[in-house]
Scaffold this motif. Structure first.
Motif, PDB file in Angstrom:
ATOM      1  N   ALA A 136      -7.304-104.847  -9.129  1.00  0.00           N
ATOM      2  CA  ALA A 136      -6.070-105.848  -8.520  1.00  0.00           C
ATOM      3  C   ALA A 136      -5.927-106.411  -7.199  1.00  0.00           C
ATOM      4  CB  ALA A 136      -4.743-105.296  -9.372  1.00  0.00           C
ATOM      5  N   HIS A 137      -6.427-105.332  -6.263  1.00  0.00           N
ATOM      6  CA  HIS A 137      -6.134-105.595  -4.954  1.00  0.00           C
ATOM      7  C   HIS A 137      -7.024-106.756  -4.480  1.00  0.00           C
ATOM      8  CE1 HIS A 137      -5.847-104.954  -0.697  1.00  0.00           C
ATOM      9  NE2 HIS A 137      -7.154-105.186  -0.721  1.00  0.00           N
ATOM     10  N   ALA A 138      -8.373-107.072  -4.913  1.00  0.00           N
ATOM     11  CA  ALA A 138      -8.915-108.026  -4.440  1.00  0.00           C
ATOM     12  C   ALA A 138      -8.483-109.399  -5.317  1.00  0.00           C
ATOM     13  CB  ALA A 138     -10.626-107.946  -5.080  1.00  0.00           C
ATOM     14  N   TYR A 139      -8.039-109.135  -6.304  1.00  0.00           N
ATOM     15  CA  TYR A 139      -7.526-110.576  -6.994  1.00  0.00           C
ATOM     16  C   TYR A 139      -6.348-110.809  -6.302  1.00  0.00           C
ATOM     17  CZ  TYR A 139      -4.780-113.332 -10.380  1.00  0.00           C
ATOM     18  OH  TYR A 139      -4.239-114.357 -10.881  1.00  0.00           O
ATOM     19  N   ASP A 140      -5.403-109.959  -5.913  1.00  0.00           N
ATOM     20  CA  ASP A 140      -4.140-110.360  -5.153  1.00  0.00           C
ATOM     21  C   ASP A 140      -4.371-110.730  -3.769  1.00  0.00           C
ATOM     22  OD1 ASP A 140      -2.605-109.426  -7.245  1.00  0.00           O
ATOM     23  OD2 ASP A 140      -2.182-107.521  -6.359  1.00  0.00           O
ATOM     24  N   ALA A 141      -5.691-110.307  -2.976  1.00  0.00           N
ATOM     25  CA  ALA A 141      -5.716-110.900  -1.724  1.00  0.00           C
ATOM     26  C   ALA A 141      -6.551-112.105  -2.009  1.00  0.00           C
ATOM     27  CB  ALA A 141      -6.969-110.003  -1.103  1.00  0.00           C
ATOM     28  N   MET A 142      -7.165-112.681  -3.067  1.00  0.00           N
ATOM     29  CA  MET A 142      -7.589-113.946  -3.219  1.00  0.00           C
ATOM     30  C   MET A 142      -6.423-114.934  -3.676  1.00  0.00           C
ATOM     31  SD  MET A 142     -10.731-113.810  -2.422  1.00  0.00           S
ATOM     32  CE  MET A 142     -10.444-112.748  -1.231  1.00  0.00           C
ATOM     33  N   ARG A 143      -5.764-114.544  -4.617  1.00  0.00           N
ATOM     34  CA  ARG A 143      -4.351-115.339  -4.997  1.00  0.00           C
ATOM     35  C   ARG A 143      -3.683-115.604  -3.941  1.00  0.00           C
ATOM     36  NH1 ARG A 143      -4.750-118.780  -7.738  1.00  0.00           N
ATOM     37  NH2 ARG A 143      -5.503-118.010  -9.569  1.00  0.00           N
ATOM     38  N   ALA A 144      -3.432-115.112  -3.000  1.00  0.00           N
ATOM     39  CA  ALA A 144      -2.626-115.020  -2.005  1.00  0.00           C
ATOM     40  C   ALA A 144      -2.982-116.295  -0.925  1.00  0.00           C
ATOM     41  CB  ALA A 144      -2.407-113.809  -1.034  1.00  0.00           C
ATOM     42  N   HIS A 145      -4.286-116.625  -0.980  1.00  0.00           N
ATOM     43  CA  HIS A 145      -4.744-117.644  -0.286  1.00  0.00           C
ATOM     44  C   HIS A 145      -4.472-118.798  -0.565  1.00  0.00           C
ATOM     45  CE1 HIS A 145      -7.653-120.124   2.061  1.00  0.00           C
ATOM     46  NE2 HIS A 145      -7.472-118.955   3.010  1.00  0.00           N
ATOM     47  N   PRO A 146      -4.006-119.772   0.106  1.00  0.00           N
ATOM     48  CA  PRO A 146      -3.502-121.197  -0.198  1.00  0.00           C
ATOM     49  C   PRO A 146      -4.693-121.886  -0.797  1.00  0.00           C
ATOM     50  CG  PRO A 146      -3.239-120.981   2.224  1.00  0.00           C
ATOM     51  CD  PRO A 146      -3.775-119.898   1.800  1.00  0.00           C
ATOM     52  N   GLU A 147      -5.700-121.722  -0.289  1.00  0.00           N
ATOM     53  CA  GLU A 147      -6.557-122.766  -1.054  1.00  0.00           C
ATOM     54  C   GLU A 147      -7.383-122.284  -2.281  1.00  0.00           C
ATOM     55  OE1 GLU A 147      -9.201-124.799   2.021  1.00  0.00           O
ATOM     56  OE2 GLU A 147      -7.551-124.414   3.700  1.00  0.00           O
ATOM     57  N   VAL A 148      -7.175-121.086  -2.695  1.00  0.00           N
ATOM     58  CA  VAL A 148      -7.708-120.635  -3.789  1.00  0.00           C
ATOM     59  C   VAL A 148      -7.114-121.281  -5.049  1.00  0.00           C
ATOM     60  CG1 VAL A 148      -8.175-118.330  -5.261  1.00  0.00           C
ATOM     61  CG2 VAL A 148      -8.683-118.363  -2.507  1.00  0.00           C
TER      62      VAL A 148
END
Length: 75
Positions: free
Chosen positions: A1-13
Motif C-alpha cells: 500500500a506504500h507505493a500506491y499511497d505515494a503515487m496517489r498523493a501526486h497531483p498528476e497521477v
C-alpha cells in the motif's frame, strides 16, 4: 500500500492499474483495503504481465506510465 499511497498523493497521477498474478485478486483487494485501483491479470512472465498492463491502458492513451516492480520496493 506504500507505493500506491505515494503515487496517489501526486497531483498528476490519474488512474492506477495494478497487474496481479493469477489467483491473486482477493489478496490484492485485501492489501488495497478499499483504495481505488483497477486489477489486471498478469501473464506467465514479467514481460507478458507488463504487456497486459499496457494493453489495458492503451484505450485511455496515458501520457506517462510507471512500471513499478513490487519485488524492488524503493518508493
Amino acid at each position: 500500500a506504500h507505493a500506491y499511497d505515494a503515487m496517489r498523493a501526486h497531483p498528476e497521477v490519474g488512474e492506477i492499474a495494478i497487474v496481479i498474478g493469477e489467483g491473486q485478486r482477493e489478496a490484492a483487494l485485501e492489501a488495497l483495503a478499499g483504495r481505488e485501483a483497477v486489477l489486471v491479470e498478469g501473464g506467465a512472465t514479467r514481460q507478458q504481465s507488463v504487456r497486459n498492463g499496457l494493453d489495458y491502458l492503451a484505450s485511455s492513451a496515458p501520457i506517462h506510465v510507471l512500471i513499478h516492480d513490487l519485488s524492488l520496493i524503493h518508493i
